[in-house]
Design an enzyme around this catalytic site. Structure first.
Site, PDB file in Angstrom:
ATOM      1  N   ASN A 136     -23.147  35.785  -1.552  1.00 62.26           N
ATOM      2  CA  ASN A 136     -22.139  36.730  -1.063  1.00 62.26           C
ATOM      3  C   ASN A 136     -22.351  37.052   0.423  1.00 62.26           C
ATOM      4  O   ASN A 136     -21.395  37.147   1.193  1.00 62.26           O
ATOM      5  CB  ASN A 136     -22.223  38.007  -1.909  1.00 62.26           C
ATOM      6  CG  ASN A 136     -20.952  38.838  -1.860  1.00 62.26           C
ATOM      7  OD1 ASN A 136     -20.004  38.504  -1.169  1.00 62.26           O
ATOM      8  ND2 ASN A 136     -20.943  39.927  -2.608  1.00 62.26           N
TER       9      ASN A 136
ATOM     10  N   ASP B 205      -4.940  21.751 -10.673  1.00 66.61           N
ATOM     11  CA  ASP B 205      -4.202  20.869  -9.764  1.00 66.61           C
ATOM     12  C   ASP B 205      -3.723  21.737  -8.608  1.00 66.61           C
ATOM     13  O   ASP B 205      -2.749  22.468  -8.746  1.00 66.61           O
ATOM     14  CB  ASP B 205      -3.016  20.199 -10.453  1.00 66.61           C
ATOM     15  CG  ASP B 205      -2.162  19.393  -9.468  1.00 66.61           C
ATOM     16  OD1 ASP B 205      -2.656  19.093  -8.357  1.00 66.61           O
ATOM     17  OD2 ASP B 205      -1.003  19.082  -9.797  1.00 66.61           O
ATOM     18  N   PHE B 206      -4.438  21.664  -7.496  1.00 66.38           N
ATOM     19  CA  PHE B 206      -4.040  22.481  -6.355  1.00 66.38           C
ATOM     20  C   PHE B 206      -2.793  21.896  -5.696  1.00 66.38           C
ATOM     21  O   PHE B 206      -2.617  20.680  -5.652  1.00 66.38           O
ATOM     22  CB  PHE B 206      -5.183  22.562  -5.338  1.00 66.38           C
ATOM     23  CG  PHE B 206      -6.383  23.269  -5.903  1.00 66.38           C
ATOM     24  CD1 PHE B 206      -6.356  24.646  -6.090  1.00 66.38           C
ATOM     25  CD2 PHE B 206      -7.501  22.560  -6.291  1.00 66.38           C
ATOM     26  CE1 PHE B 206      -7.441  25.303  -6.641  1.00 66.38           C
ATOM     27  CE2 PHE B 206      -8.595  23.213  -6.838  1.00 66.38           C
ATOM     28  CZ  PHE B 206      -8.562  24.584  -7.017  1.00 66.38           C
TER      29      PHE B 206
ATOM     30  N   HIS C  91     -16.114  40.093  -3.875  1.00 63.60           N
ATOM     31  CA  HIS C  91     -14.662  39.997  -3.705  1.00 63.60           C
ATOM     32  C   HIS C  91     -14.240  38.524  -3.664  1.00 63.60           C
ATOM     33  O   HIS C  91     -14.880  37.723  -2.983  1.00 63.60           O
ATOM     34  CB  HIS C  91     -14.231  40.574  -2.358  1.00 63.60           C
ATOM     35  CG  HIS C  91     -14.340  42.049  -2.209  1.00 63.60           C
ATOM     36  ND1 HIS C  91     -15.536  42.712  -2.130  1.00 63.60           N
ATOM     37  CD2 HIS C  91     -13.382  42.993  -2.093  1.00 63.60           C
ATOM     38  CE1 HIS C  91     -15.305  44.015  -1.971  1.00 63.60           C
ATOM     39  NE2 HIS C  91     -14.006  44.215  -1.944  1.00 63.60           N
TER      40      HIS C  91
ATOM     41  N   GLU D  93      -5.678  15.622  -0.105  1.00 64.69           N
ATOM     42  CA  GLU D  93      -6.652  16.068  -1.101  1.00 64.69           C
ATOM     43  C   GLU D  93      -7.889  15.178  -1.178  1.00 64.69           C
ATOM     44  O   GLU D  93      -8.862  15.539  -1.827  1.00 64.69           O
ATOM     45  CB  GLU D  93      -5.993  16.168  -2.478  1.00 64.69           C
ATOM     46  CG  GLU D  93      -4.981  17.305  -2.531  1.00 64.69           C
ATOM     47  CD  GLU D  93      -4.437  17.556  -3.929  1.00 64.69           C
ATOM     48  OE1 GLU D  93      -4.736  16.768  -4.835  1.00 64.69           O
ATOM     49  OE2 GLU D  93      -3.705  18.548  -4.080  1.00 64.69           O
TER      50      GLU D  93
ATOM     51  N   GLU E  43     -10.669  19.683  -7.770  1.00 66.93           N
ATOM     52  CA  GLU E  43      -9.739  19.616  -8.911  1.00 66.93           C
ATOM     53  C   GLU E  43     -10.459  19.088 -10.148  1.00 66.93           C
ATOM     54  O   GLU E  43     -10.278  19.587 -11.253  1.00 66.93           O
ATOM     55  CB  GLU E  43      -8.545  18.724  -8.564  1.00 66.93           C
ATOM     56  CG  GLU E  43      -7.591  19.368  -7.560  1.00 66.93           C
ATOM     57  CD  GLU E  43      -6.350  18.522  -7.299  1.00 66.93           C
ATOM     58  OE1 GLU E  43      -6.425  17.282  -7.417  1.00 66.93           O
ATOM     59  OE2 GLU E  43      -5.308  19.109  -6.960  1.00 66.93           O
TER      60      GLU E  43
ATOM     61  N   GLN F 154      -0.111  15.024  -1.193  1.00 67.60           N
ATOM     62  CA  GLN F 154      -1.351  15.434  -1.881  1.00 67.60           C
ATOM     63  C   GLN F 154      -2.367  14.292  -1.884  1.00 67.60           C
ATOM     64  O   GLN F 154      -3.556  14.505  -1.667  1.00 67.60           O
ATOM     65  CB  GLN F 154      -1.067  15.825  -3.334  1.00 67.60           C
ATOM     66  CG  GLN F 154      -0.326  17.140  -3.512  1.00 67.60           C
ATOM     67  CD  GLN F 154      -0.257  17.531  -4.990  1.00 67.60           C
ATOM     68  OE1 GLN F 154      -1.273  17.586  -5.683  1.00 67.60           O
ATOM     69  NE2 GLN F 154       0.948  17.793  -5.460  1.00 67.60           N
TER      70      GLN F 154
HETATM   71 MN    MN Z   1      -3.237  18.690  -6.259  1.00 67.76          MN
END
Ligand code: MN
Length: 293
Positions: free
Chosen positions: A176, A275-276, A145, A289, A269, A285
């Site tokens: 998992n 691009d989070f 999942h 980040e 990334e 960010q």
């Molecule tokens: Mn980002």
């Protein structure tokens, strides 16, 4: 005369300061990567797109979609599926999700008994050859999942939705049931203590295809932003707690700790091409980040 002279000097200083500000602003703008505004594309449904409930996108992905995923049938390798329980970016060529995203709070977790109701996702467009529960059998990989059933076991429908095959990636048993599970449990513990958590989990790379169809990823990753005491996503700032991991989909790691796989969002990334959090102001960010913790 003296007053006039002072005024002239003050004017010159102001002009110099203004010139400096424009120059510095340009320098900063040059250094920042261009901003990605993926969410905007969702507000303009493309041909063939199903109707998307934008309030559900805001619920699960308040910081934006991390890639070019849209609800466009002509975008089959980044195809958005969204429900009240979680959002999925489905990849038709891989026959797996690229990622799943969901908001986790105490209210999402209950005491329902796990029911393994694995089933194909009938939301996929006709002719897409959906994955069936039996497709993994004999492969040596578990049906892993992305959005865990235990994050959604407050309601029967919520838990059942996590068993849709569009939420599954082939995972080694050791991953998992090892560090991946430990991180899931860590996040649930944080949610039980009143935190609101925004999770995106996904997979990349390919070691092989099961039945010539389902990509086995080399890596499985997760990013989470954690907000205490019911704070809304708008409170995001440079100190917001962040967890990012990138785990290898291999055997022999069951005893490992999830913390062994912690990296910065920025490194994740680079590895995923995503691009989070594109909707978080770029300067925030740049702070959160690059932090590991
Ligand atoms: Mn980002």
């Amino acid at each position: 005369m003296k007053v006039l002279k002072n005024a002239k000097i003050a004017a010159l200083i102001l002009i110099a300061a203004a010139i400096f500000c424009v120059w510095a602003g340009k320098r900063i703008a040059e250094k920042l990567p261009p901003r990605v505004e993926n969410v905007d594309s969702l507000t303009v449904p493309k041909s063939g797109a199903k109707d998307v409930d934008l309030s559900l996108i805001e619920k699960h992905l308040p910081f934006g979609i991390p890639d070019g995923t849209t609800a466009d049938i002509n975008n089959p390798n980044s195809y958005l599926l969204v429900s009240e329980h979680f959002a999925i970016s489905y990849n038709r060529s891989r026959s797996t999700p690229n990622w799943a995203a969901w908001r986790l709070t105490r209210a999402d977790m209950g005491k329902l008994r796990r029911e393994d109701s694995y089933r194909p996702d009938d939301r996929l467009p006709n002719g897409w050859n959906p994955v069936f529960p039996g497709d993994f059998s004999g492969s040596g990989f578990t049906r892993g999942h992305l959005c865990p059933n235990s994050d959604r076991d407050a309601t029967t429908e919520g838990m059942a939705s996590t068993f849709l095959m569009t939420n599954m990636v082939p995972q080694t048993y050791d991953l998992n049931a090892g560090p991946w599970l430990k991180l899931e449990e860590h996040l649930r513990n944080l949610a039980r203590r009143g935190n609101t958590i925004y999770v995106v989990a996904g997979a990349y790379g390919e070691t092989k295809k099961i039945r010539g169809k389902i990509s086995v990823p080399t890596n499985i990753w997760k990013v989470a932003l954690i907000f205490p005491d019911g704070q809304p996503p708008a409170n995001v700032n440079g100190k917001t707690k962040v967890i990012a991991v990138d785990m290898p989909n291999i055997s022999g790691i069951k005893a490992n700790n999830w913390k062994d796989y912690r990296i910065s969002v920025r490194d994740l990334e680079r590895r995923t091409g995503n691009d989070f959090f594109p909707l978080i102001p770029r300067e925030i960010q740049e702070i959160l980040e690059v932090r590991i913790k």
